[in-house]
Design a protein around this motif. Structure first.
Motif, mmCIF file in Angstrom:
data_model
loop_
_atom_site.group_PDB
_atom_site.id
_atom_site.type_symbol
_atom_site.label_atom_id
_atom_site.label_comp_id
_atom_site.label_asym_id
_atom_site.label_seq_id
_atom_site.Cartn_x
_atom_site.Cartn_y
_atom_site.Cartn_z
ATOM 1 N N PRO A 33 0.824 -1.216 0.000
ATOM 2 C CA PRO A 33 0.000 0.000 0.000
ATOM 3 C C PRO A 33 0.860 1.269 0.000
ATOM 4 C CG PRO A 33 -0.763 -1.561 1.651
ATOM 5 C CD PRO A 33 0.533 -2.088 1.132
ATOM 6 N N GLN A 34 2.113 1.143 0.418
ATOM 7 C CA GLN A 34 2.999 2.312 0.445
ATOM 8 C C GLN A 34 3.730 2.473 -0.883
ATOM 9 O OE1 GLN A 34 2.918 -0.009 2.894
ATOM 10 N NE2 GLN A 34 1.760 1.217 4.363
ATOM 11 N N GLY A 35 3.281 1.743 -1.906
ATOM 12 C CA GLY A 35 3.852 1.931 -3.238
ATOM 13 C C GLY A 35 5.203 1.274 -3.443
ATOM 14 N N ASP A 251 7.934 6.622 -4.721
ATOM 15 C CA ASP A 251 7.361 7.867 -4.240
ATOM 16 C C ASP A 251 7.149 7.808 -2.721
ATOM 17 O OD1 ASP A 251 6.451 10.366 -4.666
ATOM 18 O OD2 ASP A 251 4.427 9.771 -5.268
ATOM 19 N N ASP A 252 7.180 8.959 -2.060
ATOM 20 C CA ASP A 252 6.948 8.980 -0.612
ATOM 21 C C ASP A 252 5.480 8.798 -0.303
ATOM 22 O OD1 ASP A 252 9.598 9.689 0.729
ATOM 23 O OD2 ASP A 252 9.494 11.101 -0.944
ATOM 24 N N TYR A 253 5.214 8.041 0.744
ATOM 25 C CA TYR A 253 3.847 7.655 1.099
ATOM 26 C C TYR A 253 3.231 8.668 2.059
ATOM 27 C CZ TYR A 253 0.319 4.917 3.677
ATOM 28 O OH TYR A 253 -0.808 4.480 4.304
ATOM 29 N N ASP A 254 1.984 9.050 1.807
ATOM 30 C CA ASP A 254 1.270 9.974 2.682
ATOM 31 C C ASP A 254 0.024 9.274 3.240
ATOM 32 O OD1 ASP A 254 -0.089 11.939 3.966
ATOM 33 O OD2 ASP A 254 0.160 13.440 2.386
ATOM 34 N N PRO A 255 0.072 8.815 4.509
ATOM 35 C CA PRO A 255 -1.066 8.047 5.041
ATOM 36 C C PRO A 255 -2.333 8.891 5.147
ATOM 37 C CG PRO A 255 0.461 8.617 6.812
ATOM 38 C CD PRO A 255 1.117 9.030 5.521
ATOM 39 N N VAL B 147 18.598 9.193 8.445
ATOM 40 C CA VAL B 147 17.290 8.967 9.051
ATOM 41 C C VAL B 147 16.388 10.148 8.696
ATOM 42 C CG1 VAL B 147 16.037 8.545 11.196
ATOM 43 C CG2 VAL B 147 18.395 7.745 10.962
ATOM 44 N N GLU B 148 15.256 9.848 8.059
ATOM 45 C CA GLU B 148 14.337 10.917 7.656
ATOM 46 C C GLU B 148 13.035 10.789 8.439
ATOM 47 O OE1 GLU B 148 14.470 12.201 3.440
ATOM 48 O OE2 GLU B 148 12.322 11.780 3.460
ATOM 49 N N TRP B 149 12.504 11.933 8.891
ATOM 50 C CA TRP B 149 11.264 11.980 9.670
ATOM 51 C C TRP B 149 10.231 12.738 8.869
ATOM 52 C CZ3 TRP B 149 12.141 10.298 14.916
ATOM 53 C CH2 TRP B 149 13.489 10.120 15.240
ATOM 54 N N HIS B 150 9.036 12.197 8.746
ATOM 55 C CA HIS B 150 7.971 12.908 8.048
ATOM 56 C C HIS B 150 7.012 13.502 9.073
ATOM 57 C CE1 HIS B 150 8.737 10.690 3.981
ATOM 58 N NE2 HIS B 150 9.697 11.511 4.337
ATOM 59 N N VAL B 151 6.864 14.832 9.010
ATOM 60 C CA VAL B 151 6.090 15.578 10.001
ATOM 61 C C VAL B 151 4.896 16.226 9.316
ATOM 62 C CG1 VAL B 151 6.160 17.438 11.714
ATOM 63 C CG2 VAL B 151 8.217 16.073 11.270
ATOM 64 N N SER B 152 3.728 16.090 9.932
ATOM 65 C CA SER B 152 2.515 16.665 9.355
ATOM 66 C C SER B 152 1.703 17.369 10.432
ATOM 67 C CB SER B 152 1.683 15.557 8.710
ATOM 68 O OG SER B 152 0.430 16.067 8.292
ATOM 69 N N ASN B 153 0.856 18.321 10.016
ATOM 70 C CA ASN B 153 -0.070 18.958 10.971
ATOM 71 C C ASN B 153 -1.509 18.566 10.660
ATOM 72 O OD1 ASN B 153 -0.536 20.308 8.626
ATOM 73 N ND2 ASN B 153 -0.194 22.363 9.448
#
Lengths: 267, 200
Positions: A33-35, A251-255, B147-153
């Motif tokens: 699901p994360q491509g 591609d980066d996954y956006d939940p 190490v990469e962190w994905h941050v969202s609001n």
């Protein structure tokens, strides 16, 4: 065994690997699901090899690794403290892998990487006492550019092919399996050294790999024994890491945009 | 009349206070905010790592840090997959709680290998609808790791929802792992929750 005797064996190996790589794989490409694409038409066979590798690891590799690690190597180390025997073996083995990495750097059209690896080899083989120590990194800030013929094939545009789990060697792909064989064939050390020396070099490199396993055993153990489906987990983690190293990540996954798990009308 | 007036005065006072407070536009996250979030989170993690406490206590504190800085809800949902949308609210809440503890133990055990290491936050950039914070982990005797962190609001708060170590994506590997566990429990969410309470 002399070099000239060894070549036919390696050629046969290479031919087999090439055949495996060229055999028309049915290629039922599935994506997580994360491509993340997973191309595993040989899954049934791979799972059998995985079960074998897991048994080998539990019965042979892990006990040896734990014994090696028992000498306090596992504890956090003061970077200025002298290195232990395990790290010395790891360093020496890795040092011997530098000439073939340098050749691959040239084949990839990356002369700077090739030069860095060759300079490292020269510095560590002499000042670093046969590669036991790593003055190239410690004193000159010259770190290793890890590469192999699998990466060279990727640079040349050869597709990844199907996922494979190889006996003893572990996770691979058709492209990387070919790369592993070609790396043995094009390694300058095996061409320059006579049979006994080449054997010693090979042994040290295997010991170095085993040493890595000993040092980072907790992580490997966690995946092999702590996972509900260690085959699928190993495959996924290995593919993600390998593609990252080769610059082939998806591609980066956006939940938050994943309608499978979040109701798009809720937000 | 008096009560009305008091109510009115109270209302005026509230408006005054609101006007004095810095007005926050609907959670405007920027690169600096994302960078600072990861800095703070790492600082707390290293405090625990260097505290020398028993492992069980460390895992509890890792869990608390994870709950404070990560969007546990979206991570737990993503790991569960399509079953998350069908789940009963109470069952999902119990699963989410168990998942949080599982993460604290599983990744906590890994963090112990980080004793004597450091993670340097190197930058932050916008990516899709969120921010990617990049960092480098310096571990003893090992090449530096990205190490990469994905941050969202998008949860309404600034929280991270994914960690990618040398390309290995936490959401993807947990989706596979939780999926395999759910299959083993024949699709039963309460059974998965019970298994997660033991796992990690």
């Amino acid at each position: 065994m002399t070099v000239s005797h060894r070549r036919p064996i390696l050629s046969v190996l290479l031919a087999c690997a090439l055949l495996a790589a060229c055999s028309p794989a049915p290629a039922p490409q599935t994506a997580t699901p994360q491509g993340i694409d997973i191309n595993d038409p040989f899954e049934a066979q791979n799972r059998r090899v995985h079960a074998f590798n897991k048994g080998l690891d539990a019965r042979v590799i892990a006990p040896v690794a734990n014994r090696l690690r028992g000498s306090g190597e596992r504890a956090p180390r003061d970077p200025d403290a002298p290195i232990g025997p395990l790290q010395m073996v790891i360093n020496a083995g890795r040092n011997l892998s530098l000439p073939v990495k340098s050749v691959n750097g040239l084949l990839q059209g990356r002369p700077r990487d090739a030069g860095a690896n060759l300079t490292r080899f020269a510095v560590n083989s002499t000042v670093g006492l046969g590669g036991i120590f790593d003055p190239a990194t410690d004193s000159f800030g010259l770190s290793e550019r890890d590469t192999d013929f699998g990466e060279t094939l990727a640079v040349w545009g050869v597709p990844e092919g199907a996922y494979l789990e190889l006996p003893v060697l572990g996770p691979s792909t058709q492209r990387d399996a070919v790369g592993q064989v070609v790396d043995l064939l094009i390694d300058p050390l095996y061409h320059l050294l006579d049979g006994r020396e080449a054997g010693a070099v090979f042994g040290l490199r295997v010991a170095s790999k085993a040493g890595d396993r000993a040092r980072f055993g907790d992580t490997v153990d966690g995946i092999l024994r702590g996972s509900a489906d260690s085959y699928a987990q190993t495959r996924l983690i290995w593919l993600m890491n390998r593609r990252h190293d080769l610059g082939e990540s998806g591609d980066d996954y956006d939940p938050y945009d994943d309608a499978q798990v979040l109701d798009p009308y809720e937000n | 009349m008096r009560t009305d007036r008091r109510g009115f005065l109270g209302l005026i006072a509230c408006v005054g206070v609101a006007a004095v407070l810095p007005w926050r536009p609907a959670h405007a996250l920027d690169a600096n905010g994302a960078h600072a979030l990861i800095d703070r989170s790492l600082e707390e993690v290293y405090q625990v790592i260097n505290s020398g406490q028993p492992a069980a206590q460390m895992y509890q504190q890792f869990e608390a840090i994870f709950a404070r800085y990560a969007d546990v809800d979206v991570i737990a949902r993503s790991a569960l997959g399509p079953a998350a949308r069908q789940a009963d609210a109470a069952e999902f809440a119990a699963y989410r709680q168990a998942f949080q503890g599982y993460v604290g133990r599983k990744y906590g055990a890994r963090f112990r290998e980080f004793i004597g290491s450091r993670i340097e936050v190197t930058g932050a950039r916008p990516l899709k609808s969120f921010f990617a914070v990049t960092s480098v982990a310096h571990l003893n005797g090992r090449a530096p790791m990205e190490v990469e962190w994905h941050v969202s609001n998008r949860s309404g708060q600034d929280l991270y929802f994914n960690i990618i170590i040398e390309g290995v994506n936490m959401l993807a590997s947990e989706r596979a792992e939780i999926g395999a566990m759910l299959a083993r429990e024949r699709g039963s969410l309460p059974a998965l929750t019970a298994a997660l309470q033991q796992a990690g």
